[in-house]
Design a protein around this motif. Sequence first.
Motif, PDB file in Angstrom:
ATOM      1  N   LYS A  45      55.720  47.807  38.671  1.00  0.00           N
ATOM      2  CA  LYS A  45      54.858  48.433  39.946  1.00  0.00           C
ATOM      3  C   LYS A  45      53.795  49.351  39.582  1.00  0.00           C
ATOM      4  CE  LYS A  45      58.465  47.898  43.279  1.00  0.00           C
ATOM      5  NZ  LYS A  45      59.284  48.498  44.157  1.00  0.00           N
ATOM      6  N   THR A  46      54.253  50.192  38.488  1.00  0.00           N
ATOM      7  CA  THR A  46      53.021  50.900  37.826  1.00  0.00           C
ATOM      8  C   THR A  46      51.997  50.283  37.310  1.00  0.00           C
ATOM      9  OG1 THR A  46      54.634  52.775  37.643  1.00  0.00           O
ATOM     10  CG2 THR A  46      52.596  53.161  36.462  1.00  0.00           C
ATOM     11  N   PHE A  47      52.154  49.410  36.507  1.00  0.00           N
ATOM     12  CA  PHE A  47      51.039  48.514  35.784  1.00  0.00           C
ATOM     13  C   PHE A  47      50.176  47.763  36.739  1.00  0.00           C
ATOM     14  CE2 PHE A  47      49.357  44.425  34.353  1.00  0.00           C
ATOM     15  CZ  PHE A  47      48.710  44.890  33.234  1.00  0.00           C
ATOM     16  N   GLU A  48      50.997  47.290  37.874  1.00  0.00           N
ATOM     17  CA  GLU A  48      50.213  46.551  38.902  1.00  0.00           C
ATOM     18  C   GLU A  48      49.439  47.318  39.730  1.00  0.00           C
ATOM     19  OE1 GLU A  48      53.179  43.845  40.639  1.00  0.00           O
ATOM     20  OE2 GLU A  48      53.012  42.609  39.180  1.00  0.00           O
ATOM     21  N   SER A  49      49.550  48.765  39.738  1.00  0.00           N
ATOM     22  CA  SER A  49      48.700  49.839  40.389  1.00  0.00           C
ATOM     23  C   SER A  49      47.573  49.925  39.912  1.00  0.00           C
ATOM     24  CB  SER A  49      49.470  51.018  40.887  1.00  0.00           C
ATOM     25  OG  SER A  49      49.728  51.764  39.578  1.00  0.00           O
ATOM     26  N   PHE A  50      47.208  49.567  38.603  1.00  0.00           N
ATOM     27  CA  PHE A  50      46.051  49.802  38.096  1.00  0.00           C
ATOM     28  C   PHE A  50      45.085  48.613  38.213  1.00  0.00           C
ATOM     29  CE2 PHE A  50      48.383  51.796  34.222  1.00  0.00           C
ATOM     30  CZ  PHE A  50      48.670  52.792  34.977  1.00  0.00           C
ATOM     31  N   PRO A  51      43.731  48.843  38.491  1.00  0.00           N
ATOM     32  CA  PRO A  51      42.801  47.550  38.629  1.00  0.00           C
ATOM     33  C   PRO A  51      42.852  46.693  37.359  1.00  0.00           C
ATOM     34  CG  PRO A  51      41.589  49.577  38.732  1.00  0.00           C
ATOM     35  CD  PRO A  51      43.222  50.000  38.561  1.00  0.00           C
TER      36      PRO A  51
END
Length: 167
Positions: A45-51
């Motif tokens: 989820k943290t990774f997917e929060s980055f553009p």
Amino acid sequence: MITIIAAAGENNELGKDNDLVWHLPHDFKRFKQLTTGHFIIMGRKTFESFPKPLPNRTHVIITRNKDYTPKVPEGREQDVIVVHSLDAALLKASADKQPFVIGGGEIYKQSIEASDKIELTRVHSTFDADTFFPEIDQSQWEKISEVRHDKDEKHSFAFTYETWVRK
């Protein structure tokens, strides 16, 4: 040396709905300065929060989903590694003398026992949040430095950079 890096409110709030609940430009600059050139370990989820993947860092993504394939811009595939446990992430990041654990809440909880240092930005307010940083057990950790940054025209909240090391 494994370092956790995070920003948390007075009640250990990290964020809500997979996003930060504050905007602190100087903290972003510090995060970039400390983590550039290193492996950064994070949950899916943290990774997917980055553009897109952060530049000049190797992203180690922990997910239970064995079929997970991250969306990565062409040419950046070598910057992203997917693993399925914290132990596997630490093994992949062992090529770096200074990997950073960057979140989220569950990954912080899992990694705090394996970590040697915590770089914590303590945001001096309370927030509505659904993700939290684990409590720092002061019998195991010692604060070795703190630098305060007052509220100003670019920062809606005062904050303090705290560095903790394992006793």
